[in-house]
Scaffold this motif. Structure first.
Motif, PDB file in Angstrom:
ATOM      1  N   ILE B  41     -31.844 -26.687 -14.312  1.00 14.19           N
ATOM      2  CA  ILE B  41     -32.932 -27.259 -15.116  1.00 14.19           C
ATOM      3  C   ILE B  41     -34.287 -26.906 -14.506  1.00 14.19           C
ATOM      4  O   ILE B  41     -35.221 -26.502 -15.210  1.00 14.19           O
ATOM      5  CB  ILE B  41     -32.752 -28.790 -15.225  1.00 14.19           C
ATOM      6  N   VAL B  44     -35.338 -23.384 -15.267  1.00 10.06           N
ATOM      7  CA  VAL B  44     -35.883 -23.222 -16.620  1.00 10.06           C
ATOM      8  C   VAL B  44     -37.298 -23.810 -16.690  1.00 10.06           C
ATOM      9  O   VAL B  44     -38.200 -23.223 -17.313  1.00 10.06           O
ATOM     10  CB  VAL B  44     -34.957 -23.893 -17.655  1.00 10.06           C
ATOM     11  N   ILE B 223     -32.066 -30.782 -22.557  1.00 13.21           N
ATOM     12  CA  ILE B 223     -31.506 -29.848 -21.585  1.00 13.21           C
ATOM     13  C   ILE B 223     -30.633 -30.636 -20.606  1.00 13.21           C
ATOM     14  O   ILE B 223     -31.007 -31.753 -20.261  1.00 13.21           O
ATOM     15  CB  ILE B 223     -32.636 -29.102 -20.833  1.00 13.21           C
ATOM     16  N   CYS B 224     -29.473 -30.216 -20.163  1.00 17.35           N
ATOM     17  CA  CYS B 224     -28.801 -28.966 -20.360  1.00 17.35           C
ATOM     18  C   CYS B 224     -27.806 -29.020 -21.524  1.00 17.35           C
ATOM     19  O   CYS B 224     -27.066 -28.061 -21.717  1.00 17.35           O
ATOM     20  CB  CYS B 224     -28.045 -28.595 -19.078  1.00 17.35           C
ATOM     21  N   PHE B 225     -27.825 -30.124 -22.269  1.00 18.64           N
ATOM     22  CA  PHE B 225     -26.958 -30.214 -23.448  1.00 18.64           C
ATOM     23  C   PHE B 225     -27.302 -29.083 -24.411  1.00 18.64           C
ATOM     24  O   PHE B 225     -26.416 -28.457 -25.003  1.00 18.64           O
ATOM     25  CB  PHE B 225     -27.155 -31.570 -24.110  1.00 18.64           C
ATOM     26  N   ILE B 226     -28.613 -28.858 -24.593  1.00 22.54           N
ATOM     27  CA  ILE B 226     -29.082 -27.715 -25.370  1.00 22.54           C
ATOM     28  C   ILE B 226     -30.267 -27.089 -24.614  1.00 22.54           C
ATOM     29  O   ILE B 226     -30.612 -27.528 -23.527  1.00 22.54           O
ATOM     30  CB  ILE B 226     -29.467 -28.109 -26.819  1.00 22.54           C
ATOM     31  N   SER B 227     -30.886 -26.094 -25.220  1.00 22.94           N
ATOM     32  CA  SER B 227     -31.921 -25.313 -24.527  1.00 22.94           C
ATOM     33  C   SER B 227     -33.281 -26.004 -24.540  1.00 22.94           C
ATOM     34  O   SER B 227     -33.766 -26.427 -25.602  1.00 22.94           O
ATOM     35  CB  SER B 227     -32.039 -23.942 -25.202  1.00 22.94           C
ATOM     36  N   ALA B 229     -36.154 -24.453 -23.823  1.00 23.52           N
ATOM     37  CA  ALA B 229     -37.117 -23.542 -24.443  1.00 23.52           C
ATOM     38  C   ALA B 229     -37.069 -23.656 -25.962  1.00 23.52           C
ATOM     39  O   ALA B 229     -38.104 -23.674 -26.641  1.00 23.52           O
ATOM     40  CB  ALA B 229     -36.817 -22.109 -24.015  1.00 23.52           C
ATOM     41  N   GLN B 231     -36.236 -26.209 -27.733  1.00 20.71           N
ATOM     42  CA  GLN B 231     -36.832 -27.474 -28.162  1.00 20.71           C
ATOM     43  C   GLN B 231     -38.351 -27.478 -27.967  1.00 20.71           C
ATOM     44  O   GLN B 231     -39.080 -28.110 -28.723  1.00 20.71           O
ATOM     45  CB  GLN B 231     -36.184 -28.630 -27.406  1.00 20.71           C
TER      46      GLN B 231
END
Lengths: 251, 272
Positions: B41, B44, B223-227, B229, B231
């Motif tokens: 995380i 990112v 994040i980290c369930f989905i991206s 960037a 979102q």
């Protein structure tokens, strides 16, 4: 720094959703492309839930694309097995003559079967013309795409609308079948997913797409632009991969 | 001057404003996620320019898993001090823990709570009462999973009234019933609409800002369930004034986090 050139393979306009009186237009898409610096788009009739007459919709799509040279049509094709449609050869030839960059399949919506005995004539033409074929995950399962990829290795299959929970299947699908491509448009939003695909499968198999008009298109732009991948890989995904498929069509 | 949208289009970190992600997770999910660590995380965040995220564990199952998950989050807040803050995820124990015990657990280093109703417990369940009371005394944010259900809105309204010093963040705004999200956001001063949603309809962020106010919408990525960037992109691309974008991306979150006080510190009730 030069900005990555983007070719959106997952966009559309012209459809009307249930409960709505109007949809977005090609001009709406054009404005959004300009705002986000998206150079070109492969376009379908979207939304298409109420689309029944594929030939009428295709004609409208061709007309809109003639007025927007940055848009490449992706018409719908159907098997000619019901004796109610032009031959598949003629459908695909017309699409190519109109500048199409791919054709879309909707087996369930257009009431046909993917069984070999019902669809072989369709896919043989697509394979002969090397026609990129757009497969929305709402219309075809990943298993079905895998079957088609194996049966017709000369058909480039573009998978779009794939959700973020499918990589356990998507990774082997792309690794096994080199004619399958994945659009990163809605609803592919995997944390470090692009990075993993580039590492495990290569940058040549992902295509930039947004999901316009349903999805906020900047989401896919950010997904690609912030991905921790080499710049040449980003450019392959942004536009080069699909332009290579366009160049492979036997016109 | 380069706009925030232009920075995003070029893939450059967001600068010039503080970006705070109010919704993140560490740990495994049922589906494939290439990197489920706090380090992933933070990597990112360095690319996107997100300064701070408030994280919690991925959904645990048993009481022991809740304890282990909270410990992992706390460890991440220590390892990445200032970049990762933690939500405590309370287990709906029966009988409920004491208020003192709830406070002790939260004071271990968390800045708020995260509650999820997939376990079958409503947010108004007595098991959660001591945690909510303790969080209220500390003027903390509570991130609630929501999916636009009528029963959820009833619970949020009750909790908003019962705990006026909480900041209630309704995750996944727009998942269903956008109008009701907008209504509760307008009518309840301590309710905020949080934006994490994989399939965000075009125009949703601008609509919420227009109908509820830029000061009531907060950004979270999941994040980290989905991206993260992905979102971030929906706020960067939303058609709204740049100052509203800054408020949604971090200004409101900073205000919410700055309200948090130690339990003993004096505070003004309902001070929003």
């Amino acid at each position: 720094m030069m900005s990555t050139r983007l070719f959106d393979v997952q966009a559309g306009f012209g459809g009307v959703a249930s409960g709505a009186s109007a949809g977005v237009s090609a001009d709406d898409l054009s404005e959004e492309m300009a705002r986000l610096d998206i150079a070109r788009a492969l376009v379908r009739t979207c939304p298409d839930e109420l689309l029944k007459d594929v030939f009428s919709a295709n004609a409208a799509l061709y007309e809109a694309c003639r007025a927007h040279p940055d848009m490449v049509p992706c018409p719908i094709v159907i098997p000619d097995t019901g004796y109610d449609a032009p031959s598949v050869w003629d459908q695909v030839s017309l699409a190519i003559a109109q500048g199409a960059g791919a054709v879309a399949l909707r087996p369930e919506q257009d009431c046909w079967s993917l069984a070999d005995w019902a669809s072989v004539s369709l896919f043989e033409v697509l394979e002969e013309r090397r026609m990129p074929t757009y497969c929305d995950a709402r219309s075809l399962t990943l298993d079905q795409v895998g079957h088609l990829a194996e049966r017709y290795p000369g058909v480039p299959l573009m998978l779009a609308g794939v959700a973020y929970r499918e990589d356990r299947t998507m990774l082997p699908l792309l690794a096994t079948f080199h004619n399958v491509y994945l659009s990163i448009g809605s609803n592919y939003t995997v944390h470090k997913g692009i990075q993993q695909f580039v590492e495990k499968v290569g940058a040549g198999r992902l295509l930039f797409g947004t999901g316009f008009p349903d999805a906020e298109p900047m989401m896919a732009v950010a997904l690609l632009m912030y991905a921790d991948i080499p710049e040449d890989a980003r450019q392959h995904i942004g536009s080069d991969n699909f332009e290579r498929l366009l160049g492979g069509i036997r016109r | 001057m380069t706009t925030l949208l232009e920075l995003g289009r070029q893939g450059k970190p967001i600068t010039g404003i503080e970006v705070i992600d109010m919704h993140s997770h560490i740990g495994r999910a049922a589906f494939t996620i290439p990197d489920t660590t706090a380090e992933g995380i933070v990597e990112v965040m360095a690319r996107t320019g997100v300064a701070v995220t408030v994280t919690t564990a991925m959904l645990p199952m048993s009481e022991a898993e809740y304890d282990a998950a909270n410990a992992r989050v706390l460890e991440a807040t220590h390892t990445h001090a200032g970049r990762i803050l933690g939500y405590y995820r309370p287990f709906p124990a029966s009988p409920a823990v004491s208020l003192e015990e709830a406070g002790r657990r939260i004071d271990a280093g968390f800045v708020g709570l995260k509650l999820h109703n997939v376990n079958g417990f409503p947010y108004t369940h007595p098991s959660y009462t001591p945690y909510l009371e303790a969080a209220n005394a500390r003027r903390m944010p509570v991130l609630f999973h929501s999916w636009g259900q009528e029963e959820e809105f009833k619970q949020f309204r009750a909790l908003s009234e019962q705990y006026p010093d909480l900041s209630l963040l309704l995750a996944h705004t727009g998942s269903n019933n956008v109008t009701e999200y907008e209504r509760i956001g307008r009518e309840c001063g301590n309710v905020y609409l949080e934006l994490a949603l994989s399939r965000t309809p075009r125009g949703l962020v601008a609509r919420l800002v227009e109908n509820v106010g830029a000061d009531k919408v907060v950004w979270g990525s999941d994040i980290c369930f989905i991206s993260q960037a992905h979102q971030l992109g929906k706020v960067l691309g939303a058609r709204m004034p740049e100052e509203d974008r800054a408020a949604v991306l971090g200004g409101n979150a900073r205000r919410i986090l700055d309200r948090v006080v130690a339990a003993e510190e004096p505070k003004q009730k309902g001070d929003f």
